[in-house]
Write an enzyme that holds these catalytic residues in place. Sequence first.
Site, PDB file in Angstrom:
ATOM      1  N   GLU A  17       0.822  -1.214   0.000  1.00  0.00           N
ATOM      2  CA  GLU A  17       0.000   0.000   0.000  1.00  0.00           C
ATOM      3  C   GLU A  17       0.859   1.268   0.000  1.00  0.00           C
ATOM      4  OE1 GLU A  17      -3.525  -0.399   2.709  1.00  0.00           O
ATOM      5  OE2 GLU A  17      -2.506  -2.266   3.232  1.00  0.00           O
ATOM      6  N   SER A 143      -6.526  -2.506   2.415  1.00  0.00           N
ATOM      7  CA  SER A 143      -6.957  -1.947   1.131  1.00  0.00           C
ATOM      8  C   SER A 143      -7.524  -2.994   0.186  1.00  0.00           C
ATOM      9  CB  SER A 143      -5.799  -1.203   0.443  1.00  0.00           C
ATOM     10  OG  SER A 143      -5.470  -0.037   1.153  1.00  0.00           O
ATOM     11  N   ARG A 249     -11.556   3.437  11.496  1.00  0.00           N
ATOM     12  CA  ARG A 249     -12.740   3.350  10.634  1.00  0.00           C
ATOM     13  C   ARG A 249     -13.207   1.903  10.591  1.00  0.00           C
ATOM     14  NH1 ARG A 249     -11.072   3.646   5.383  1.00  0.00           N
ATOM     15  NH2 ARG A 249     -11.921   1.562   5.020  1.00  0.00           N
ATOM     16  N   ASP A 251     -15.661  -0.973   8.969  1.00  0.00           N
ATOM     17  CA  ASP A 251     -16.405  -1.293   7.755  1.00  0.00           C
ATOM     18  C   ASP A 251     -17.466  -2.337   8.046  1.00  0.00           C
ATOM     19  OD1 ASP A 251     -14.741   0.436   6.357  1.00  0.00           O
ATOM     20  OD2 ASP A 251     -13.353  -1.157   5.772  1.00  0.00           O
ATOM     21  N   GLU A 267     -14.328  -5.294   9.502  1.00  0.00           N
ATOM     22  CA  GLU A 267     -12.998  -5.068  10.065  1.00  0.00           C
ATOM     23  C   GLU A 267     -12.871  -3.630  10.539  1.00  0.00           C
ATOM     24  OE1 GLU A 267     -10.392  -6.138   6.881  1.00  0.00           O
ATOM     25  OE2 GLU A 267     -10.521  -4.180   5.927  1.00  0.00           O
ATOM     26  N   ASN A 269     -10.128  -0.525  10.509  1.00  0.00           N
ATOM     27  CA  ASN A 269      -8.914   0.004   9.897  1.00  0.00           C
ATOM     28  C   ASN A 269      -8.333   1.041  10.845  1.00  0.00           C
ATOM     29  OD1 ASN A 269      -6.996   1.345   8.288  1.00  0.00           O
ATOM     30  ND2 ASN A 269      -8.213   1.052   6.430  1.00  0.00           N
ATOM     31  N   GLY A 273      -7.374   5.792   5.144  1.00  0.00           N
ATOM     32  CA  GLY A 273      -6.882   6.757   4.169  1.00  0.00           C
ATOM     33  C   GLY A 273      -7.104   8.183   4.641  1.00  0.00           C
TER      34      GLY A 273
END
Length: 306
Positions: A17, A143, A249, A251, A267, A269, A273
Amino acid sequence: MSAARHVAVLLGGLSTEREVSLNSGAACAKALRNAGFAVTEVDAGADVAQRLAEIGPDVVFNALHGRYGEDGCVQGVLELMRIPYTHSGVRASAVAMDKPAAKLVFAAAGLPLAAGIATTAGEAAERHMMAPPYVVKPTNEGSSVGVHIVRPNDNRYPMGLTETWGPEKPVLIETFVPGRELTVAVMGDRALAVTEILPATEFYDYEAKYAAGGSRHVVPAEIPADVAERAKDLAVRAHGALGCRGVSRTDFRYDDAAGGAGLIVLEVNTQPGMTATSLVPEQAAHVGMSFEDLVTWMVEDASCDR
């Protein structure tokens, strides 16, 4: 903000990434300079500790994504060097990056999850380990790198991941959850908003996340108010269960035919981003916080030992 406050922004790095991190780091560095900080950008290679020792920053803004930057490795370096840093600490970062380990934590916290099996790419290629449709993903990549959906008519696991990483690569197999892609940013102990992600591709894969026109974001998501509140509550609980700090964050998949019971945590994060148009800054803007204010808050929240 005094320009004497020196922030080192870690970006780039050694993971798959890297390009995403370069974009996040450049955007954060620019915003921090606009906010009045003195900023040094550091491409985080194997010599990152030496580079930081030479620079001597007051704070590190960790804009790395993926392995070595998101999995507790660089966090451990920063703990040893006693440099306060943004985002989550060693334990939360390592557990969140290890998808099977994170699922165990989420299950213990009573969060709704898809059924899953931890195995290897080679074993998954030999037979269906659960009834299709199911999702196969590497256990420690972000990602959506290497994620595959196996459909009922597929005879075997797609070989791309095996060819890329070899048969011993640890993978997680999860029941495919139909429905919509939702995500919730948590800042400290506060959920910001719910975003629906509408990918142009089959699912929210690497291309959908980062290619021009790959996805469209709807914030706030057009879902019932009680479902939105449940998603925000689950995100805060997931953040807390892992021991995250700063910004994370979470999801979700949401099957709207099932109402609030249709929310499934996918999951967390810990290094989302961070360009000005990324999901977390979009949610911050929705609640009245500029990108500069967001990164300033993250620097002020930076610490060690957590």
